[in-house]
Design an enzyme around this catalytic site. Structure first.
Site, PDB file in Angstrom:
ATOM      1  N   TRP A 298     134.283 -47.777  47.214  1.00 44.36           N
ATOM      2  CA  TRP A 298     135.085 -48.437  46.163  1.00 44.36           C
ATOM      3  C   TRP A 298     135.619 -47.404  45.178  1.00 44.36           C
ATOM      4  O   TRP A 298     136.549 -47.682  44.425  1.00 44.36           O
ATOM      5  CB  TRP A 298     134.273 -49.510  45.438  1.00 44.36           C
ATOM      6  CG  TRP A 298     133.220 -49.030  44.465  1.00 44.36           C
ATOM      7  CD1 TRP A 298     132.275 -48.080  44.669  1.00 44.36           C
ATOM      8  CD2 TRP A 298     133.012 -49.512  43.122  1.00 44.36           C
ATOM      9  NE1 TRP A 298     131.477 -47.933  43.555  1.00 44.36           N
ATOM     10  CE2 TRP A 298     131.897 -48.798  42.594  1.00 44.36           C
ATOM     11  CE3 TRP A 298     133.621 -50.477  42.320  1.00 44.36           C
ATOM     12  CZ2 TRP A 298     131.409 -49.021  41.303  1.00 44.36           C
ATOM     13  CZ3 TRP A 298     133.128 -50.701  41.040  1.00 44.36           C
ATOM     14  CH2 TRP A 298     132.039 -49.980  40.537  1.00 44.36           C
ATOM     15  N   ASP A 299     135.029 -46.209  45.203  1.00 48.84           N
ATOM     16  CA  ASP A 299     135.474 -45.134  44.311  1.00 48.84           C
ATOM     17  C   ASP A 299     136.987 -44.938  44.434  1.00 48.84           C
ATOM     18  O   ASP A 299     137.683 -44.699  43.441  1.00 48.84           O
ATOM     19  CB  ASP A 299     134.774 -43.820  44.684  1.00 48.84           C
ATOM     20  CG  ASP A 299     133.253 -43.936  44.645  1.00 48.84           C
ATOM     21  OD1 ASP A 299     132.730 -44.912  45.202  1.00 48.84           O
ATOM     22  OD2 ASP A 299     132.607 -43.050  44.072  1.00 48.84           O
ATOM     23  N   GLU A 428     123.179 -50.178  40.803  1.00 49.82           N
ATOM     24  CA  GLU A 428     122.380 -50.158  42.024  1.00 49.82           C
ATOM     25  C   GLU A 428     120.868 -50.117  41.778  1.00 49.82           C
ATOM     26  O   GLU A 428     120.094 -50.069  42.731  1.00 49.82           O
ATOM     27  CB  GLU A 428     122.813 -48.972  42.905  1.00 49.82           C
ATOM     28  CG  GLU A 428     124.218 -49.145  43.449  1.00 49.82           C
ATOM     29  CD  GLU A 428     124.784 -47.886  44.097  1.00 49.82           C
ATOM     30  OE1 GLU A 428     125.589 -48.020  45.024  1.00 49.82           O
ATOM     31  OE2 GLU A 428     124.415 -46.766  43.662  1.00 49.82           O
ATOM     32  N   LYS A 496     122.007 -48.690  35.761  1.00 50.62           N
ATOM     33  CA  LYS A 496     122.363 -47.373  36.307  1.00 50.62           C
ATOM     34  C   LYS A 496     123.720 -46.890  35.812  1.00 50.62           C
ATOM     35  O   LYS A 496     123.906 -45.723  35.494  1.00 50.62           O
ATOM     36  CB  LYS A 496     122.356 -47.429  37.834  1.00 50.62           C
ATOM     37  CG  LYS A 496     122.741 -46.093  38.483  1.00 50.62           C
ATOM     38  CD  LYS A 496     122.894 -46.198  39.992  1.00 50.62           C
ATOM     39  CE  LYS A 496     123.433 -44.886  40.561  1.00 50.62           C
ATOM     40  NZ  LYS A 496     123.783 -44.980  41.971  1.00 50.62           N
ATOM     41  N   GLN A 497     124.724 -47.802  35.787  1.00 47.84           N
ATOM     42  CA  GLN A 497     126.101 -47.353  35.538  1.00 47.84           C
ATOM     43  C   GLN A 497     126.951 -48.517  35.032  1.00 47.84           C
ATOM     44  O   GLN A 497     126.477 -49.643  34.931  1.00 47.84           O
ATOM     45  CB  GLN A 497     126.703 -46.792  36.817  1.00 47.84           C
ATOM     46  CG  GLN A 497     126.851 -47.829  37.932  1.00 47.84           C
ATOM     47  CD  GLN A 497     127.271 -47.200  39.246  1.00 47.84           C
ATOM     48  OE1 GLN A 497     126.504 -46.507  39.885  1.00 47.84           O
ATOM     49  NE2 GLN A 497     128.493 -47.465  39.655  1.00 47.84           N
TER      50      GLN A 497
END
Length: 670
Positions: A298-299, A428, A496-497
């Site tokens: 997906w980056d 994640e 995480k992000q």
């Protein structure tokens, strides 16, 4: 205040980084390597089955180091010139200057080249010799290479990859021609200056590799091989630039990000070029066990694509065409998991089948399918290119994604809405959760877009699409007025992000400023400080939306711990771990400026802008914004916005563009 006169697009150092992963990269859409690395990669050429598939290592004839024996008091510099797409190494003494340049040709994408130039000082007459060190051996762990006959003075090898991605899948053949490299070069007594050029051509057929090598030789003979490359880069920069009056490190970071991202995109004016996507570490990385094996995530669609789209829609289309070609694999992925439609893999390579080495991500991190469709939606809104959807496979992909989301939802009698169960959100650290708010909103957006396209094309909209979009659960805490990350999330749990903050941008999910602020306040303190590099740019965009410019800037400043010196290579995590040349982080950083400072938003009916500049930035200039075939230049200062049309499409526009002030409705034709 802008710093000094230093060119923010040229990065020079007297030494190389001690970690070779942080060396500059020279890539184009087809070939890529790190300077002084013994391997190069070809876009789309992988070796290994399923979870083991990785970019095939090809021995690199351009891995050459230049030295001078017994030389005292040499000044040495290493430079990445992003304006010219060229890396150079210069050795300078009182008697001579020796320059080594290396580049991947941006328009002739099958070519890489390097040159050595020796120029003597006026007072010297003795011969000058430079040594060339190359560890090159024409062998590969991923290809069965065979030596062929020399061609026009070049050596020749060719070979197939060893193991296909799936049984019976393709095993591409790589052909390579290269100019033999001598151990030393000498500028003779009677010569003032001399240049030697060395060419490498790589292709997937003998015919193409010979054609490319011959074309390179002809340009060399005309003295225009390097200049034809730098001209292409000059054109690229003319059509796309973000510059600002502000701190030098910020300006350098922007040029670095743009250079590495532009290096990866398909060449302009070559619509037939088969593009194979962009991996998090780009083409220079992705060997076995490194940088996610060169797989596409997906980056590409969420983090890199919006920047490419805004400047170069033709290149953005090539990225979407890669996803269309992978549709068959995505249909198989869904079928194998017991669902209808198409499920795009968490990690994609040559077939569109799931190639993630760990099953959990492929099974649960399903938001990627919505992320892919979000890129198609942004492209459609920016270009109105109906041909991609009507004739080139886009509509089939849109349909298949909508079918997948409908089959992935289950009805909850208790809550009277649809649930999506057992997923891993972008964060994640959590898995097997129900109703990840990001996943559900991206699914809803997919279904709404599919229905919009159907209406545009006068195709009946399946009732199921409308029903699922309207009734999918979007977790919301009405008391605390924020979006929980998933069912059962408790505020304070580490994340995480960037995850929930992505609802505001890029998903543009409707919410009040109060809720937007609460989401930022809840998740900012619990998000890992040294997590993936793209995280803080999205917090910055959120605070810029709310006009809290200094708070935004403090978030964006966190990104600088992911940028390494001297060549501005990004690392995925600020402790240096994870992928290097992390294009994902660069994409997020560019979006923070391109969509944050300017407030650009791509909507169904317009390209909106609502600027917010931090205190230390007085002016932002964005050149080459592409909208409906028109190229625009925005100059934004604290008190004024200037918009200039720099290019119009062929033939008069049916409805010329105009700028509209939302508050007053006042219109300004452009």
């Amino acid at each position: 205040m802008a710093d000094g006169k230093e060119d923010p697009a040229v990065f020079t150092s007297a030494s190389l980084p001690s970690d070779p992963r942080l060396l500059a990269t020279v890539t184009n859409a087809y070939l890529g390597t790190r300077v002084y690395r013994d391997i190069l990669h070809v876009n789309g050429v992988y070796n290994g089955a399923v979870g083991d598939t990785h970019r095939a290592d090809i021995p690199s004839p351009v891995n050459v180091r230049m030295t001078v024996l017994g030389a005292d008091s040499l000044a040495e510099t290493f430079t990445l010139n992003t304006r010219m797409g060229t890396f150079s190494h210069v050795l300078q003494s009182t008697d001579y200057t020796a320059t080594h340049q290396i580049y991947a040709h941006h328009s002739l994408v099958h070519l890489m080249a390097f040159s050595i130039t020796i120029r003597r000082s006026p007072h010297t007459t003795q011969p000058i010799t430079v040594q060339l060190h190359t560890p090159f051996v024409p062998k590969s762990q991923d290809l069965d290479l065979t030596q062929g006959p020399d061609f026009q003075g070049a050596h020749y090898v060719y070979g197939k990859t060893l193991v296909p991605e799936v049984e019976g899948g393709p095993r591409p053949t790589v052909h390579m021609l290269w100019t033999p490299v001598p151990q030393a070069l000498t500028l003779r007594r009677e010569e003032r200056e001399q240049s030697w050029e060395f060419l490498t051509a790589v292709a997937e057929s003998e015919e193409e590799v010979k054609r490319s090598y011959s074309e390179g030789l002809a340009l060399m003979a005309a003295g225009s091989l390097h200049s034809s490359h730098t001209c292409t880069w000059a054109t690229l920069w003319r059509g796309c630039c973000i510059d600002l009056d502000g701190p030098l490190p910020l300006r350098q970071a922007l040029y670095g990000c743009l250079y590495y991202l532009l290096s990866a995109i398909p060449p302009q004016g070559n619509p037939g070029f088969l593009f194979h996507g962009i991996s998090p570490g780009g083409l220079s990385n992705g060997t076995q066990g490194e940088d996610y094996w060169g797989h596409v995530f997906w980056d590409q669609d969420t983090w890199m694509f919006p920047n490419i789209l805004l400047f170069y829609p033709e290149a953005a289309r090539a990225i979407l065409e890669y996803r269309i070609r992978m549709l068959e694999g995505a249909l198989r992925n869904a079928q194998e998991q017991g669902y209808k439609g198409a499920k795009f893999p968490w990690e994609s390579a040559a077939t569109g089948r799931e190639v993630c080495p760990e099953d959990i991500y492929g099974a649960q991190e399903i938001h990627v399918t919505g992320d892919v469709l979000m890129a198609f939606e942004q492209y459609y809104c920016t270009t109105q290119d109906q041909k991609l959807f009507r004739e080139d496979g886009g509509w089939e992909l849109v349909c298949a994604v909508a079918q997948y989301w409908c089959s992935r939802m289950v009805w909850s009698e208790e809550e009277q809405c649809y649930h999506i169960k057992g997923v891993m959100p972008p964060d994640e650290h959590h898995y097997q959760v129900d109703n990840s708010v990001y996943t559900n909103v991206v699914a809803q957006r997919s279904l709404n877009f599919a229905a919009d396209i159907a209406r545009d094309f006068l195709i009946p909209v399946p009732e199921e699409w409308v029903d699922c979009a309207k009734k999918v659960k979007v977790p919301f805490d009405a008391e605390k007025k924020y979006h929980p990350e998933y069912d059962g999330y408790s505020p304070g749990e580490p994340v995480k992000q960037a995850d929930v903050v992505l609802l505001g941008f890029p998903l543009m999910h409707p919410m009040s400023p109060e809720v937007r602020r609460n989401d930022l306040e809840v998740y900012e303190p619990v998000t890992e400080l040294d997590g993936p590099a793209m995280t803080w740019s999205m917090f910055a965009v959120g605070w810029l939306e709310l006009k809290e410019v200094q708070r935004a800037q403090s978030q964006l400043n966190k990104c600088f711990s992911n940028i390494t010196e001297p060549f501005k290579i990004w690392v995925e995590n600020s402790d240096g771990s994870g992928a290097v040349n992390f294009l994902t982080g660069m994409g997020g950083f560019l979006q923070a400026v391109l969509f944050g400072y300017t407030g650009f938003r791509i909507t169904k009916t317009s390209l909106r802008f609502d600027p917010a500049l931090p205190n230390d930035i007085n002016r932002v200039k964005v050149t080459g914004v592409s909208y409906f075939g028109t190229k625009l230049k925005f100059t934004i200062t604290k008190g004024k916005i200037r918009i200039k049309v720099t290019e119009s499409p062929q033939g008069a526009l049916a409805s010329p563009l105009e700028a509209v002030l939302e508050a007053s409705g006042q219109r300004f034709p452009l």
